[in-house]
Design a protein around this motif. Structure first.
Motif, short mmCIF file in Angstrom:
data_model
loop_
_atom_site.label_atom_id
_atom_site.label_comp_id
_atom_site.label_asym_id
_atom_site.label_seq_id
_atom_site.Cartn_x
_atom_site.Cartn_y
_atom_site.Cartn_z
N TYR A 145 32.58 45.14 33.46
CA TYR A 145 31.22 45.20 34.00
C TYR A 145 30.74 43.82 34.44
CZ TYR A 145 26.12 45.47 33.98
OH TYR A 145 24.79 45.36 34.32
N HIS A 146 30.95 42.82 33.60
CA HIS A 146 30.48 41.47 33.92
C HIS A 146 31.26 40.87 35.08
CE1 HIS A 146 27.90 41.47 30.39
NE2 HIS A 146 28.91 41.92 29.70
N LEU A 147 32.56 41.15 35.14
CA LEU A 147 33.35 40.68 36.26
C LEU A 147 33.00 41.43 37.55
CD1 LEU A 147 36.82 40.34 34.46
CD2 LEU A 147 35.19 38.51 35.01
N TRP A 148 32.66 42.70 37.42
CA TRP A 148 32.19 43.48 38.58
C TRP A 148 30.92 42.88 39.15
CZ3 TRP A 148 27.60 46.57 38.35
CH2 TRP A 148 27.32 47.28 39.51
N LYS A 149 30.01 42.47 38.28
CA LYS A 149 28.76 41.85 38.76
C LYS A 149 29.06 40.54 39.49
CE LYS A 149 26.05 41.63 35.15
NZ LYS A 149 24.77 41.40 34.42
N GLN A 150 30.14 39.87 39.10
CA GLN A 150 30.55 38.64 39.78
C GLN A 150 31.39 38.94 41.03
OE1 GLN A 150 30.94 35.90 35.67
NE2 GLN A 150 32.71 36.27 36.95
N LYS A 151 31.61 40.23 41.30
CA LYS A 151 32.45 40.67 42.43
C LYS A 151 33.87 40.13 42.33
CE LYS A 151 28.46 41.17 45.53
NZ LYS A 151 28.37 42.62 45.25
N SER A 152 34.39 40.11 41.11
CA SER A 152 35.76 39.63 40.88
C SER A 152 36.74 40.79 41.04
CB SER A 152 35.87 39.01 39.48
OG SER A 152 35.01 37.91 39.33
N PHE A 153 36.91 41.26 42.27
CA PHE A 153 37.75 42.41 42.54
C PHE A 153 39.18 41.97 42.90
CE2 PHE A 153 33.48 43.83 44.30
CZ PHE A 153 33.08 44.40 43.10
N VAL A 154 40.11 42.88 42.74
CA VAL A 154 41.49 42.64 43.17
C VAL A 154 41.92 43.78 44.08
CG1 VAL A 154 42.12 41.32 41.10
CG2 VAL A 154 42.44 43.81 41.13
N GLY A 155 42.94 43.53 44.87
CA GLY A 155 43.49 44.57 45.74
C GLY A 155 44.50 45.43 45.01
N LEU A 156 45.02 46.42 45.74
CA LEU A 156 45.99 47.33 45.14
C LEU A 156 47.28 46.63 44.74
CD1 LEU A 156 45.61 50.38 47.56
CD2 LEU A 156 44.69 50.17 45.25
N ASP A 157 47.53 45.47 45.29
CA ASP A 157 48.79 44.76 45.01
C ASP A 157 48.66 43.75 43.87
OD1 ASP A 157 47.13 43.04 46.36
OD2 ASP A 157 48.70 42.21 47.66
N PHE A 158 47.63 43.88 43.02
CA PHE A 158 47.47 42.91 41.93
C PHE A 158 48.66 42.98 40.98
CE2 PHE A 158 45.75 46.76 40.02
CZ PHE A 158 46.11 46.68 38.68
N LYS A 159 48.92 41.87 40.30
CA LYS A 159 50.09 41.75 39.45
C LYS A 159 49.74 41.97 37.98
CE LYS A 159 52.34 38.38 42.49
NZ LYS A 159 52.92 37.02 42.60
N VAL A 160 50.75 42.35 37.22
CA VAL A 160 50.64 42.37 35.76
C VAL A 160 51.62 41.32 35.23
CG1 VAL A 160 49.97 44.78 35.69
CG2 VAL A 160 52.38 44.18 35.45
N SER A 161 51.34 40.82 34.02
CA SER A 161 52.17 39.74 33.51
C SER A 161 52.09 39.65 31.99
CB SER A 161 51.72 38.41 34.11
OG SER A 161 52.42 37.32 33.53
N PRO A 162 53.17 39.19 31.35
CA PRO A 162 53.11 38.93 29.91
C PRO A 162 52.46 37.60 29.59
CG PRO A 162 55.29 38.40 30.73
CD PRO A 162 54.53 38.98 31.90
N LYS A 163 52.22 36.77 30.61
CA LYS A 163 51.70 35.42 30.38
C LYS A 163 50.20 35.43 30.12
CE LYS A 163 55.23 33.30 33.34
NZ LYS A 163 55.47 32.47 34.55
N ARG A 164 49.76 34.48 29.29
CA ARG A 164 48.33 34.37 28.97
C ARG A 164 47.57 33.55 29.99
NH1 ARG A 164 47.86 32.43 22.87
NH2 ARG A 164 49.33 30.87 23.64
N ASN A 165 48.27 32.71 30.73
CA ASN A 165 47.62 31.81 31.68
C ASN A 165 47.66 32.43 33.06
OD1 ASN A 165 46.84 29.75 33.40
ND2 ASN A 165 47.81 28.15 32.17
N PHE A 166 46.48 32.84 33.56
CA PHE A 166 46.42 33.53 34.84
C PHE A 166 46.90 32.65 35.99
CE2 PHE A 166 44.10 35.07 38.65
CZ PHE A 166 44.64 36.35 38.69
N GLU A 167 46.66 31.34 35.89
CA GLU A 167 47.08 30.45 36.96
C GLU A 167 48.61 30.48 37.13
OE1 GLU A 167 44.72 29.69 34.79
OE2 GLU A 167 43.09 29.69 36.25
N GLN A 168 49.32 30.74 36.02
CA GLN A 168 50.78 30.83 36.09
C GLN A 168 51.22 32.15 36.73
OE1 GLN A 168 52.21 30.30 32.12
NE2 GLN A 168 51.60 28.16 32.00
#
Length: 341
Positions: A316-339
């Motif tokens: 909800y809070h990220l939605w209010k910030q308009k932090s959307f992703v496209g259909l091609d978003f990735k999943v990852s075991p890593k904790r650091n999103f920048e990686q």
């Protein structure tokens, strides 16, 4: 009013929740895979991902029906995208993609660890940022500087076993069932300790100065093994459980004191599966009173373990910030999103 859907499938719980305005829980469904993984005393990734695939659609249907909402009512679909088991994350991600594609609902990709900290927003007004986020679970023993939604900086981490992992390993050597946390806690609570009794386990990381903040639990597991070997004829399971908890939780409260001293931040939010432990809650409350800081953690124990409600809440809070992703978003075991990106 903003209705949001949360999907959690990062490890061995399949969960879907519907939340209104990031505060009001309308439905929460969780399918636990404990029975499937218990024979292996740990999560088997292949079994976990298959169980998610088998259960997630039915859980979604039941949750939507209970909440009384349609897909057309949703403002967003939030889904855990990292960290976690990749095969498990993919199941939740694919469901989010399908909902978004068919019903034109925007996707919010959520950090599983941050969601654990943000879930307190379902029970109270969120305190002003910044916070110290203390995350204690089967995979994490960490302290974060949490400046705002999507903005976490790690201050302390485990160098080996996490706290939850240590519970499971010590439970195994004591021949207690899996997962170990509830059983060790019950044995510890049954022990009648003498106030003059000496803790048989050494203080963890006692050589660390005030500037160094870290977790390490492998040494405590080894100490339990040696103590058990020395008392193998009549192993005092209740005593071991009691002093194991006492030693493990002392490191948690000590590290919180260090983090407060280092940052000057006096708002502490604790979360993760180990927060379901009543003794840990008592230790944190006692430390709060000694060190004079504001302490928050989930009141409902279901909010401590992995669940879709925490994902929908943070979403909800990220939605209010308009932090959307496209259909091609990735999943990852890593904790650091920048990686990841």
């Amino acid at each position: 009013m903003a209705y949001g859907l949360g999907i959690e499938s990062s490890c061995d719980e399949t969960s879907v929740a519907i939340v209104r305005d990031g505060r009001e829980l309308l439905s929460l469904k969780v399918y636990s895979q404990i029975d499937s993984h218990s024979p292996y005393r740990g999560v088997v990734p292949e079994i976990a991902s298959r169980a998610h695939l088998e259960k997630i659609n039915s859980i979604l249907s039941v949750s939507m029906e209970e909440a009384g909402v349609e897909f057309s009512d949703l403002e967003y679909v939030a889904v855990t995208s990292y960290p976690g088991l990749v095969g498990s994350l993919m199941i939740g991600a694919q469901l989010a993609r399908c909902i978004s594609l068919v019903h034109n609902v925007p996707i919010v990709a959520v950090n599983h660890l941050e969601a654990h900290l943000a879930v307190i927003g379902l029970e109270r007004e969120l305190p002003p940022f910044p916070w110290l986020g203390v995350l204690l679970s089967g995979g994490n023993s960490s302290i974060y500087l949490y400046r705002g939604f999507g903005d976490l900086q790690i201050l302390a981490d485990t160098e080996d076993d996490s706290l939850g992992e240590a519970f499971d390993k010590v439970s195994a050597v004591l021949n207690l069932p899996y997962p170990g946390g509830p059983y060790l806690e019950a044995k510890a609570n049954a022990y009648q300790v003498d106030k003059a009794e000496v803790n048989p386990f050494p203080k963890l990381l006692k050589e660390d100065g005030e500037d160094r903040i870290r977790f390490s639990y492998s040494g405590l597991k080894t100490a339990v093994l040696y103590y058990l070997k020395a008392n193998s004829i009549a192993p005092p399971v209740e005593k071991i459980s009691y002093f194991f908890q006492k030693t493990a939780f002392e490191l948690v409260t000590r590290n919180i004191r260090k983090a407060i001293q280092k940052t000057g931040i006096r708002t502490v939010v604790a979360a993760g599966g180990v927060l379901a432990n009543g003794t840990l809650r008592e230790c944190l409350e006692a430390e709060k009173n000694r060190s004079k800081f504001d302490l928050f953690y989930p009141g409902k124990k279901i909010y401590c373990t992995d669940n879709g409600a925490m994902v929908a809440c943070l979403g909800y809070h990220l939605w209010k910030q308009k932090s959307f992703v496209g259909l091609d978003f990735k999943v990852s075991p890593k904790r650091n999103f920048e990686q990841i990106i």
